[in-house]
Design a protein around this motif. Structure first.
Motif, PDB file in Angstrom:
ATOM      1  N   ARG A 178      58.054  26.921  29.762  1.00  0.00           N
ATOM      2  CA  ARG A 178      57.987  26.848  28.316  1.00  0.00           C
ATOM      3  C   ARG A 178      59.027  25.891  27.758  1.00  0.00           C
ATOM      4  O   ARG A 178      58.760  25.119  26.839  1.00  0.00           O
ATOM      5  CB  ARG A 178      58.199  28.244  27.719  1.00  0.00           C
ATOM      6  CG  ARG A 178      57.019  29.190  27.955  1.00  0.00           C
ATOM      7  CD  ARG A 178      57.299  30.547  27.343  1.00  0.00           C
ATOM      8  NE  ARG A 178      56.176  31.465  27.558  1.00  0.00           N
ATOM      9  CZ  ARG A 178      56.175  32.712  27.174  1.00  0.00           C
ATOM     10  NH1 ARG A 178      57.251  33.232  26.560  1.00  0.00           N
ATOM     11  NH2 ARG A 178      55.119  33.491  27.396  1.00  0.00           N
ATOM     12  N   THR A 179      60.260  25.950  28.334  1.00  0.00           N
ATOM     13  CA  THR A 179      61.321  25.046  27.902  1.00  0.00           C
ATOM     14  C   THR A 179      60.933  23.602  28.172  1.00  0.00           C
ATOM     15  O   THR A 179      61.135  22.705  27.348  1.00  0.00           O
ATOM     16  CB  THR A 179      62.647  25.375  28.626  1.00  0.00           C
ATOM     17  OG1 THR A 179      62.945  26.750  28.423  1.00  0.00           O
ATOM     18  CG2 THR A 179      63.764  24.511  28.092  1.00  0.00           C
ATOM     19  N   ARG A 180      60.349  23.371  29.367  1.00  0.00           N
ATOM     20  CA  ARG A 180      59.937  22.028  29.733  1.00  0.00           C
ATOM     21  C   ARG A 180      58.831  21.528  28.804  1.00  0.00           C
ATOM     22  O   ARG A 180      58.827  20.391  28.369  1.00  0.00           O
ATOM     23  CB  ARG A 180      59.468  22.023  31.184  1.00  0.00           C
ATOM     24  CG  ARG A 180      59.444  20.635  31.811  1.00  0.00           C
ATOM     25  CD  ARG A 180      59.001  20.698  33.259  1.00  0.00           C
ATOM     26  NE  ARG A 180      59.766  21.675  34.017  1.00  0.00           N
ATOM     27  CZ  ARG A 180      59.459  22.058  35.239  1.00  0.00           C
ATOM     28  NH1 ARG A 180      58.378  21.565  35.837  1.00  0.00           N
ATOM     29  NH2 ARG A 180      60.209  22.927  35.880  1.00  0.00           N
ATOM     30  N   ASP A 181      57.882  22.400  28.477  1.00  0.00           N
ATOM     31  CA  ASP A 181      56.803  22.026  27.570  1.00  0.00           C
ATOM     32  C   ASP A 181      57.334  21.722  26.171  1.00  0.00           C
ATOM     33  O   ASP A 181      56.898  20.777  25.519  1.00  0.00           O
ATOM     34  CB  ASP A 181      55.762  23.140  27.484  1.00  0.00           C
ATOM     35  CG  ASP A 181      54.968  23.282  28.783  1.00  0.00           C
ATOM     36  OD1 ASP A 181      54.994  22.319  29.572  1.00  0.00           O
ATOM     37  OD2 ASP A 181      54.367  24.348  28.994  1.00  0.00           O
ATOM     38  N   ALA A 206      60.388  20.680  25.401  1.00  0.00           N
ATOM     39  CA  ALA A 206      61.109  19.412  25.459  1.00  0.00           C
ATOM     40  C   ALA A 206      60.143  18.232  25.462  1.00  0.00           C
ATOM     41  O   ALA A 206      60.384  17.210  24.806  1.00  0.00           O
ATOM     42  CB  ALA A 206      61.987  19.377  26.708  1.00  0.00           C
ATOM     43  N   TYR A 207      59.037  18.389  26.174  1.00  0.00           N
ATOM     44  CA  TYR A 207      58.027  17.333  26.240  1.00  0.00           C
ATOM     45  C   TYR A 207      57.483  17.012  24.844  1.00  0.00           C
ATOM     46  O   TYR A 207      57.403  15.857  24.443  1.00  0.00           O
ATOM     47  CB  TYR A 207      56.899  17.777  27.170  1.00  0.00           C
ATOM     48  CG  TYR A 207      55.686  16.884  27.175  1.00  0.00           C
ATOM     49  CD1 TYR A 207      55.663  15.697  27.916  1.00  0.00           C
ATOM     50  CD2 TYR A 207      54.562  17.229  26.434  1.00  0.00           C
ATOM     51  CE1 TYR A 207      54.549  14.878  27.900  1.00  0.00           C
ATOM     52  CE2 TYR A 207      53.439  16.415  26.420  1.00  0.00           C
ATOM     53  CZ  TYR A 207      53.434  15.240  27.158  1.00  0.00           C
ATOM     54  OH  TYR A 207      52.337  14.432  27.145  1.00  0.00           O
ATOM     55  N   LEU A 245      57.871  13.754  22.312  1.00  0.00           N
ATOM     56  CA  LEU A 245      56.632  13.089  21.918  1.00  0.00           C
ATOM     57  C   LEU A 245      56.405  13.121  20.409  1.00  0.00           C
ATOM     58  O   LEU A 245      55.668  12.285  19.869  1.00  0.00           O
ATOM     59  CB  LEU A 245      55.455  13.754  22.628  1.00  0.00           C
ATOM     60  CG  LEU A 245      54.151  12.971  22.747  1.00  0.00           C
ATOM     61  CD1 LEU A 245      54.370  11.668  23.501  1.00  0.00           C
ATOM     62  CD2 LEU A 245      53.090  13.812  23.429  1.00  0.00           C
ATOM     63  N   ALA A 246      57.042  14.068  19.721  1.00  0.00           N
ATOM     64  CA  ALA A 246      56.808  14.277  18.295  1.00  0.00           C
ATOM     65  C   ALA A 246      57.050  13.032  17.432  1.00  0.00           C
ATOM     66  O   ALA A 246      56.230  12.716  16.562  1.00  0.00           O
ATOM     67  CB  ALA A 246      57.657  15.442  17.795  1.00  0.00           C
ATOM     68  N   PRO A 247      58.180  12.297  17.604  1.00  0.00           N
ATOM     69  CA  PRO A 247      58.379  11.103  16.762  1.00  0.00           C
ATOM     70  C   PRO A 247      57.258  10.069  16.901  1.00  0.00           C
ATOM     71  O   PRO A 247      56.849   9.466  15.907  1.00  0.00           O
ATOM     72  CB  PRO A 247      59.714  10.540  17.277  1.00  0.00           C
ATOM     73  CG  PRO A 247      60.405  11.695  17.889  1.00  0.00           C
ATOM     74  CD  PRO A 247      59.333  12.534  18.490  1.00  0.00           C
ATOM     75  N   VAL A 248      56.774   9.890  18.128  1.00  0.00           N
ATOM     76  CA  VAL A 248      55.694   8.917  18.350  1.00  0.00           C
ATOM     77  C   VAL A 248      54.413   9.389  17.682  1.00  0.00           C
ATOM     78  O   VAL A 248      53.707   8.608  17.025  1.00  0.00           O
ATOM     79  CB  VAL A 248      55.467   8.711  19.865  1.00  0.00           C
ATOM     80  CG1 VAL A 248      54.318   7.734  20.093  1.00  0.00           C
ATOM     81  CG2 VAL A 248      56.738   8.207  20.527  1.00  0.00           C
TER      82      VAL A 248
END
Length: 286
Positions: free
Chosen positions: A2-5, A7-8, A12-15
């Motif tokens: 969940r932490t890895r997801d 962070a991913y 990716l959010a700004p893009v």
């Protein structure tokens, strides 16, 4: 996990936000405006498909679209052939390969407007001078006719893009398994057979990428068209991007220009996606 997801998606959010605000939202707003009588300041009444019907009746728009299609077909073929040829040259064992890569790539670093003015000087002044020296009338007034203006744009586009496309082909050519090429050479395959049966199938993904880039760039060409021919003579070398710009800011028909832009977007998207699908399918078959 969940932490890895998390962070991913945070990375990716700004893009995704930029894509949404800069591409998706303006596109949807533009599509909406194309169904109105928007004048660039305020949105008036809803007119339905009236702008689209008028666009297909606009002879200048259809002529510019047909000219763009012809230009794109010729430019895509020439740019990819030249780019692949340059890549094959600089991947051979020659001492000046690194210097040649730099030289061939340099035109891509020059802005489109500047390139247009440079080639305008070459076509008008240099070609005319050569025509006087060699006694060839065909070299004079190179940009004064539709045919020579067409080939002037093709030459400019091919000269600018070939070095960029060369880099893509180089990346795939240098990744070819050396043992396959050696085995083909031992089996007696000449350079042409090695290229056709070994090199060409292995660099097929490069064709997919290169054709997509050259197709999209050829269709969207504006600044080179503006600085080289400005659409002349009599708008006969006017490409779609310039025609849409002229409709929007020259004739101040914003909604009408927006409908043309939507039509243009759909055409380019359909052709690009079809090309990618066909090339990807061919890669699998190879």
């Amino acid at each position: 996990m969940r932490t890895r997801d998390l962070a991913y998606w945070l990375f990716l959010a700004p893009v995704l936000l930029a894509l949404l605000l800069v591409i998706i939202v303006p596109l949807l707003i533009g599509v909406y405006y194309s169904f109105t009588d928007w004048n660039g300041i305020k949105v008036g009444s809803f007119v339905g498909f009236e702008n689209y019907i008028d666009a297909f009746k606009d002879k200048e728009f259809i002529a510019s679209l047909w000219f763009t299609v012809k230009f794109s077909v010729v430019s895509i073929i020439l740019t990819n052939v030249i780019g692949l040829g340059l890549a094959l040259i600089v991947t051979t064992k020659i001492k000046s390969s690194k210097l040649l890569r730099t030289v061939f790539f340099m035109p891509n670093l020059i802005g489109g407007l500047i390139l247009g003015f440079i080639w305008q000087f070459i076509f008008i002044k240099v070609f005319a001078g050569l025509g006087d020296i060699l006694g060839i009338e065909g070299l004079k007034g190179w940009l004064s006719t539709t045919e020579t203006g067409f080939w002037g744009l093709v030459i400019l586009m091919s000269w600018q893009m070939s070095g960029y496309i060369m880099i893509i082909y180089i990346a795939y050519l240098e990744g070819l398994p050396g043992e396959l090429l050696e085995a083909a050479e031992i089996d007696g395959a000449g350079p042409l057979k090695r290229f056709r049966y070994v090199i060409f199938p292995l660099v097929a993904p490069a064709f997919t990428v290169s054709m997509f880039l050259t197709l999209s760039n050829s269709f969207k060409l504006y600044d080179q068209n503006l600085s080289l021919t400005a659409g002349g003579p009599y708008n006969s070398t006017q490409m779609v991007a310039m025609e849409i710009f002229k409709t929007a800011f020259g004739e101040t028909e914003m909604a009408f220009a927006q409908s043309k832009a939507v039509i243009f977007f759909i055409i380019v998207a359909v052709i690009s996606l079809t090309q990618v699908y066909i090339n990807k399918k061919r890669e699998v078959e190879m």
